[in-house]
Design a protein around this motif. Structure first.
Motif, PDB file in Angstrom:
ATOM      1  N   ARG A  93      43.219  36.779  55.138  1.00 43.78           N
ATOM      2  CA  ARG A  93      43.374  35.415  54.641  1.00 43.78           C
ATOM      3  C   ARG A  93      44.849  35.050  54.552  1.00 43.78           C
ATOM      4  O   ARG A  93      45.695  35.889  54.266  1.00 43.78           O
ATOM      5  N   ARG A  94      45.164  33.804  54.795  1.00 39.81           N
ATOM      6  CA  ARG A  94      46.540  33.323  54.667  1.00 39.81           C
ATOM      7  C   ARG A  94      46.777  32.913  53.220  1.00 39.81           C
ATOM      8  O   ARG A  94      46.512  31.793  52.807  1.00 39.81           O
ATOM      9  N   THR A  95      47.276  33.857  52.407  1.00 39.50           N
ATOM     10  CA  THR A  95      47.407  33.628  50.961  1.00 39.50           C
ATOM     11  C   THR A  95      48.818  33.862  50.445  1.00 39.50           C
ATOM     12  O   THR A  95      49.026  33.910  49.248  1.00 39.50           O
ATOM     13  N   GLY A  96      49.786  34.056  51.327  1.00 39.03           N
ATOM     14  CA  GLY A  96      51.120  34.394  50.859  1.00 39.03           C
ATOM     15  C   GLY A  96      51.430  35.841  51.167  1.00 39.03           C
ATOM     16  O   GLY A  96      50.698  36.539  51.857  1.00 39.03           O
ATOM     17  N   ALA A  97      52.530  36.343  50.637  1.00 36.70           N
ATOM     18  CA  ALA A  97      53.045  37.648  51.048  1.00 36.70           C
ATOM     19  C   ALA A  97      52.242  38.823  50.535  1.00 36.70           C
ATOM     20  O   ALA A  97      52.311  39.903  51.106  1.00 36.70           O
ATOM     21  N   ALA A  98      51.492  38.669  49.446  1.00 29.05           N
ATOM     22  CA  ALA A  98      50.848  39.820  48.812  1.00 29.05           C
ATOM     23  C   ALA A  98      49.376  39.915  49.189  1.00 29.05           C
ATOM     24  O   ALA A  98      48.638  38.932  49.102  1.00 29.05           O
ATOM     25  N   SER A  99      48.951  41.103  49.605  1.00 32.46           N
ATOM     26  CA  SER A  99      47.525  41.382  49.808  1.00 32.46           C
ATOM     27  C   SER A  99      46.904  41.677  48.449  1.00 32.46           C
ATOM     28  O   SER A  99      47.523  42.301  47.593  1.00 32.46           O
ATOM     29  N   THR A 100      45.654  41.223  48.238  1.00 29.77           N
ATOM     30  CA  THR A 100      45.067  41.288  46.908  1.00 29.77           C
ATOM     31  C   THR A 100      44.130  42.479  46.694  1.00 29.77           C
ATOM     32  O   THR A 100      43.808  42.803  45.563  1.00 29.77           O
ATOM     33  N   ASP A 101      43.670  43.133  47.755  1.00 26.07           N
ATOM     34  CA  ASP A 101      42.791  44.303  47.590  1.00 26.07           C
ATOM     35  C   ASP A 101      43.104  45.298  48.695  1.00 26.07           C
ATOM     36  O   ASP A 101      42.732  45.106  49.847  1.00 26.07           O
ATOM     37  N   ILE A 102      43.792  46.376  48.341  1.00 20.83           N
ATOM     38  CA  ILE A 102      44.223  47.360  49.335  1.00 20.83           C
ATOM     39  C   ILE A 102      43.647  48.749  49.041  1.00 20.83           C
ATOM     40  O   ILE A 102      44.172  49.753  49.511  1.00 20.83           O
ATOM     41  N   ASP A 103      42.578  48.793  48.256  1.00 19.62           N
ATOM     42  CA  ASP A 103      41.934  50.064  47.943  1.00 19.62           C
ATOM     43  C   ASP A 103      40.703  50.224  48.830  1.00 19.62           C
ATOM     44  O   ASP A 103      39.677  49.574  48.604  1.00 19.62           O
ATOM     45  N   PRO A 104      40.752  51.071  49.859  1.00 19.97           N
ATOM     46  CA  PRO A 104      39.613  51.199  50.780  1.00 19.97           C
ATOM     47  C   PRO A 104      38.441  51.973  50.210  1.00 19.97           C
ATOM     48  O   PRO A 104      37.384  52.022  50.827  1.00 19.97           O
ATOM     49  N   SER A 105      38.589  52.590  49.037  1.00 23.61           N
ATOM     50  CA  SER A 105      37.529  53.441  48.505  1.00 23.61           C
ATOM     51  C   SER A 105      36.262  52.656  48.182  1.00 23.61           C
ATOM     52  O   SER A 105      35.159  53.205  48.238  1.00 23.61           O
ATOM     53  N   ASP A 106      36.393  51.370  47.823  1.00 20.32           N
ATOM     54  CA  ASP A 106      35.210  50.570  47.529  1.00 20.32           C
ATOM     55  C   ASP A 106      34.702  49.820  48.751  1.00 20.32           C
ATOM     56  O   ASP A 106      33.778  49.024  48.675  1.00 20.32           O
ATOM     57  N   PHE A 113      47.721  37.640  55.936  1.00 21.33           N
ATOM     58  CA  PHE A 113      48.366  37.577  57.239  1.00 21.33           C
ATOM     59  C   PHE A 113      49.877  37.719  57.123  1.00 21.33           C
ATOM     60  O   PHE A 113      50.542  38.132  58.071  1.00 21.33           O
ATOM     61  N   ASP A 114      50.427  37.375  55.976  1.00 18.44           N
ATOM     62  CA  ASP A 114      51.878  37.350  55.792  1.00 18.44           C
ATOM     63  C   ASP A 114      52.406  38.582  55.065  1.00 18.44           C
ATOM     64  O   ASP A 114      53.556  38.600  54.646  1.00 18.44           O
ATOM     65  N   ASP A 115      51.580  39.613  54.905  1.00 19.67           N
ATOM     66  CA  ASP A 115      52.005  40.821  54.214  1.00 19.67           C
ATOM     67  C   ASP A 115      52.622  41.789  55.225  1.00 19.67           C
ATOM     68  O   ASP A 115      51.904  42.409  56.022  1.00 19.67           O
ATOM     69  N   PRO A 116      53.963  41.974  55.213  1.00 19.07           N
ATOM     70  CA  PRO A 116      54.620  42.816  56.224  1.00 19.07           C
ATOM     71  C   PRO A 116      54.305  44.301  56.088  1.00 19.07           C
ATOM     72  O   PRO A 116      54.588  45.069  56.998  1.00 19.07           O
ATOM     73  N   VAL A 117      53.744  44.702  54.945  1.00 16.28           N
ATOM     74  CA  VAL A 117      53.404  46.110  54.772  1.00 16.28           C
ATOM     75  C   VAL A 117      52.240  46.491  55.685  1.00 16.28           C
ATOM     76  O   VAL A 117      52.193  47.590  56.235  1.00 16.28           O
ATOM     77  N   TYR A 118      51.309  45.573  55.864  1.00 12.87           N
ATOM     78  CA  TYR A 118      50.089  45.883  56.598  1.00 12.87           C
ATOM     79  C   TYR A 118      49.995  45.172  57.940  1.00 12.87           C
ATOM     80  O   TYR A 118      49.352  45.670  58.861  1.00 12.87           O
ATOM     81  N   ILE A 119      50.621  43.989  58.063  1.00 10.79           N
ATOM     82  CA  ILE A 119      50.534  43.206  59.292  1.00 10.79           C
ATOM     83  C   ILE A 119      51.924  42.715  59.669  1.00 10.79           C
ATOM     84  O   ILE A 119      52.683  42.243  58.815  1.00 10.79           O
ATOM     85  N   THR A 120      52.252  42.782  60.951  1.00 13.55           N
ATOM     86  CA  THR A 120      53.539  42.316  61.451  1.00 13.55           C
ATOM     87  C   THR A 120      53.330  41.127  62.376  1.00 13.55           C
ATOM     88  O   THR A 120      52.508  41.181  63.290  1.00 13.55           O
TER      89      THR A 120
END
Length: 536
Positions: A93-106, A113-120
């Motif tokens: 989702r295009r929501t700004g720089a921060a991803s809101t759920d990055i825990d794959p365990s659940d 889209f704008d989070d450089p940690v996960y997407i370039t």
């Protein structure tokens, strides 16, 4: 004038990737302007999926013919993306720089889209702007020409059912499309998966060359119920995700006696499997009993007969499954890596099974109740029957116990009325227990409730952990009284809750331990009772 977009999601990985290892599950158009909060949702089918170096390429309508990209994104080559479990949903989702759920365990991810940690971002603008007419394509190729032959899955929206664009028709992979428009007031589309069932799951509903919006794709949004990311939309869409997330397990029980030295055990898996052979099982004996596995016969994709021969001695035999086997789920490749040692035992010297079973039926009436009926042709040493029910076909809860006929050669008929079936489909399991305490699962039946689903209350996820969601599928008061009781009748939670978008979300926290609970929900002077389980 609203622009028409083509979004191409590129899956470029070094290892070979089967078609539909990942599918497109939802498109959400939040606004008519700049694409803020617009989202796509991917659903991982293949277990332990490596999604590193995934590309997301966007095209406008003017680029339909020359395929020149207006933007290009790449999922970073990091460990985070290296092994996602089957059933993982990826909301992008295009929501700004921060991803809101990055825990794959659940198995629920929400990435920006704008989070450089996960997407370039590699080229073009950062705008992802879904519009009335869109096409989303998953493909292995980063080439603007070969994307069609390397595609994995495609989802077209607002496309003519007589003349879709060539950019869609050129795609050789599984694909679906609809003439419905993806309106910018919160509109969303998703496959409703009408052909899905837990005994024969598949991906056919994600693949059709026809205009499938009437049966396969649903649209929502506007002033209606907003989309549900992470757990699927009510009905088969959520059921399919639950199926993917369900662990692969097995149950075993004796089912036929061929002779005094040979018995057949039934092995039933929770999923359709492949790779089953005699080396996956072993015989556990008590007393002086002994026996050896002489053969495995496939009855169905989720059911196998395992023959144990050379039986001797006195005691019991139980069929166990080893922890390390070559058994895998056909659909996802999920491996069965857990030992099973809780099967029903066979008593050596037993000459016949306790019950000669005839039928088990579940029939709904106009009041919304379900009549359960079953018959036996003969019974030997039969103590009682157990009825259980489930909302997903895997996790069953006790419903009632009915006394058996003991020993008889006459046909016996039994019945029970379930006055609180689940919304949607309820699965019923019938088991028999003899006077020696041995239990055998006889049959499973299913029945869709005849309640108007527009009046239904749906509880999910099942089982619950930290959060319980209660969705009301009809308009009414904006508050509800909700009381949670444990099986002893103790009230563990009691409060009034505000209903937002027909949904109440309860934080269970430390208040509820693992177990089965009763939810008493009162709204508009109407009371609905639901059972649910908590697993922590």
């Amino acid at each position: 004038m609203k622009r028409t977009l083509l979004i191409i999601v590129m899956l470029l990985i070094t290892a070979f990737l089967r078609a539909q290892d990942v599918v497109i599950n939802k498109l959400h158009n939040v606004s008519n302007s700049n694409g803020v909060n617009d989202a796509i949702e991917l659903l991982v089918i293949k277990d332990k999926m490596d999604m590193r170096n995934l590309y997301i390429k966007e095209y406008t309508a003017s680029n339909y013919t020359d395929h020149a990209p207006s933007s290009l994104f790449q999922f970073n080559n990091i460990e985070f993306w290296s092994s996602l479990a089957s059933g993982t949903t990826i909301e992008i989702r295009r929501t700004g720089a921060a991803s809101t759920d990055i825990d794959p365990s659940d198995k629920i991810l929400s990435i920006s889209f704008d989070d450089p940690v996960y997407i370039t971002r590699l080229s073009g603008t950062t705008t992802i702007n879904l519009t009335n007419n869109d096409l989303v394509v998953l493909t292995r190729s980063g080439d603007d020409v070969n994307y069609a032959t390397q595609a994995i899955h495609a989802f077209g929206v607002g496309m003519s059912n007589t003349a879709p664009p060539a950019v869609f028709t050129n795609i050789t992979s599984p694909k679906i499309r609809t003439s419905l428009l993806l309106y910018g007031n919160g509109g969303y589309v998703y496959p409703s998966l009408p052909n899905f069932n837990s005994t024969n799951p598949g991906l056919s509903d994600f693949n059709s060359s026809d205009d499938v919006y009437v049966t396969n794709v649903r649209v929502g949004g506007g002033t209606g119920v907003p989309p549900t990311f992470g757990t699927g939309e009510p009905g088969n869409n959520a059921g399919f995700i639950t199926y993917l997330r369900t662990p692969l397990t097995v149950e075993t029980a004796p089912s036929a006696i061929n002779s005094s030295t040979e018995v057949v055990f039934k092995a039933k898996f929770t999923k359709n499997v492949t790779g089953v052979d005699a080396s996956d099982f072993e015989v556990f004996a008590t007393g002086t009993g002994s026996g050896s596995i002489s053969g495995v016969t496939k009855i169905a994709d989720n059911e196998y007969d395992v023959t144990v021969s050379s039986i001797s001695g006195a005691g019991t035999l139980r069929l166990d499954k080893k922890a390390s086997t070559g058994i895998t789920d056909i659909l996802s490749g999920m491996a069965d890596e857990t030992a099973y040692t809780e099967g029903e035992p066979f008593t050596i010297g037993q000459t016949s099974l306790p019950v000669t079973f005839l039928s088990f039926k579940a029939t709904a009436d106009k009041a919304g109740y379900v009549l359960l009926t079953w018959k036996t042709a003969a019974e030997r040493n039969n103590d009682y029957f157990i009825l259980e029910k489930s909302s997903d076909g895997y996790n069953f809860q006790f419903l009632t116990k009915a006394n058996g006929a003991g020993s008889t050669d006459k046909e016996s008929a039994y019945s029970f009325i379930d006055r609180t079936p689940f919304a949607g489909t309820t699965y019923y399991r019938l088991s028999q227990v003899d006077k020696d305490g041995h239990k055998e699962i006889l049959a499973i039946a299913e029945q869709a409730s005849s309640f108007n689903t527009g009046d239904a209350v749906v509880i999910y996820p099942v089982p619950s952990n930290e959060q319980l969601n209660i969705k009301f599928n009809a308009q009414g008061d904006n508050t509800a009284s909700i009381k949670i009781l444990d099986l002893s009748g103790k009230v563990v939670l009691n409060n009034n809750y505000k209903i937002n978008n027909q949904l109440v979300s309860l934080s269970l926290g430390q208040q509820l331990n693992s177990g089965t609970y009763l939810a008493v929900i009162e709204r508009d002077k109407s009371i609905v009772t639901k059972t649910f389980t908590v697993v922590k």
